[in-house]
Design an enzyme around this catalytic site. Structure first.
Site, PDB file in Angstrom:
ATOM      1  N   HIS A  18      -5.283-106.374 -45.156  1.00  0.00           N
ATOM      2  CA  HIS A  18      -4.125-106.542 -44.265  1.00  0.00           C
ATOM      3  C   HIS A  18      -4.047-105.368 -43.286  1.00  0.00           C
ATOM      4  CE1 HIS A  18      -2.163-108.826 -47.812  1.00  0.00           C
ATOM      5  NE2 HIS A  18      -2.484-109.722 -46.902  1.00  0.00           N
ATOM      6  N   LYS A  42       7.428-118.481 -53.792  1.00  0.00           N
ATOM      7  CA  LYS A  42       6.248-117.867 -54.408  1.00  0.00           C
ATOM      8  C   LYS A  42       6.645-116.874 -55.506  1.00  0.00           C
ATOM      9  CE  LYS A  42       2.390-117.704 -51.101  1.00  0.00           C
ATOM     10  NZ  LYS A  42       1.587-116.807 -50.269  1.00  0.00           N
ATOM     11  N   ARG A  91     -10.047-114.859 -44.087  1.00  0.00           N
ATOM     12  CA  ARG A  91     -11.035-114.141 -44.894  1.00  0.00           C
ATOM     13  C   ARG A  91     -12.278-114.980 -45.103  1.00  0.00           C
ATOM     14  NH1 ARG A  91      -6.804-113.150 -49.480  1.00  0.00           N
ATOM     15  NH2 ARG A  91      -7.029-115.364 -49.211  1.00  0.00           N
ATOM     16  N   SER A 129      -4.191-110.304 -52.368  1.00  0.00           N
ATOM     17  CA  SER A 129      -3.073-109.699 -53.103  1.00  0.00           C
ATOM     18  C   SER A 129      -3.048-110.158 -54.555  1.00  0.00           C
ATOM     19  CB  SER A 129      -1.747-110.039 -52.433  1.00  0.00           C
ATOM     20  OG  SER A 129      -1.689-109.481 -51.148  1.00  0.00           O
TER      21      SER A 129
END
Length: 162
Positions: A18, A42, A91, A129
């Site tokens: 990030h 989430k 990514r 993450s």
């Protein structure tokens, strides 16, 4: 004209991937607003205020980067902040399908705001993450993947759980 862009995400926690993307965006645009999504569905590991605080520390060396938490629709947040584009990181190829769908939905909501994609430096392309949280939860060293602020916060949080 100084271009204002939003780099949105949950950042739970913010990784070096990030940070790499935000640093590169900060060289391309006048102002980068890192929009940290509340994202209750989430059930984030860190609270919104913790994520904002960590991001402010990690990004403090960048004069044209602002960090803001938000709990509204992204396009409303972008409009309110005078942004002309949303920056998203890609990514791996599997990210593309979801991000493409999101970009088209956002364009439908507000055609004046573009979505731009950046890819992270190769050494960060596999970091996520959720993987960082999993490694930390098992006592692994995450210092290569995250800023020391995040690494320390993860250690503290998981010590409390053990």
């Amino acid at each position: 004209m100084k271009t204002r862009v939003i780099f949105p995400g949950t950042f739970d926690p913010m990784t070096n991937g990030h940070r790499d993307l935000i640093e590169r965006a900060s060289r391309l645009f006048g102002t980068v607003i890192v929009g940290i999504a509340e994202n209750k569905r989430k059930s984030p590991f860190f609270s919104l205020s913790e994520r904002v605080s960590m991001a402010e520390t990690i990004l403090s060396h960048l004069d044209n980067v602002e960090v803001c938490g938000f709990g509204t629709l992204l396009m409303d947040f972008a409009k309110k902040n005078g942004a002309t584009a949303i920056i998203r990181g890609l990514r791996v190829v599997s990210d593309f399908e979801y991000e493409f769908q999101l970009a088209n939905m956002n364009r439908r909501l507000d055609a004046d705001i573009e979505t731009l994609f950046l890819t992270p430096a190769e050494q960060y392309s596999y970091i996520s993450s959720s993987l960082v949280r999993e490694i930390a939860s098992l006592g692994g060293d995450v210092s290569y993947f995250v800023h020391e602020t995040v690494s320390d916060a993860l250690k503290t949080r998981f010590k409390a759980h053990h």
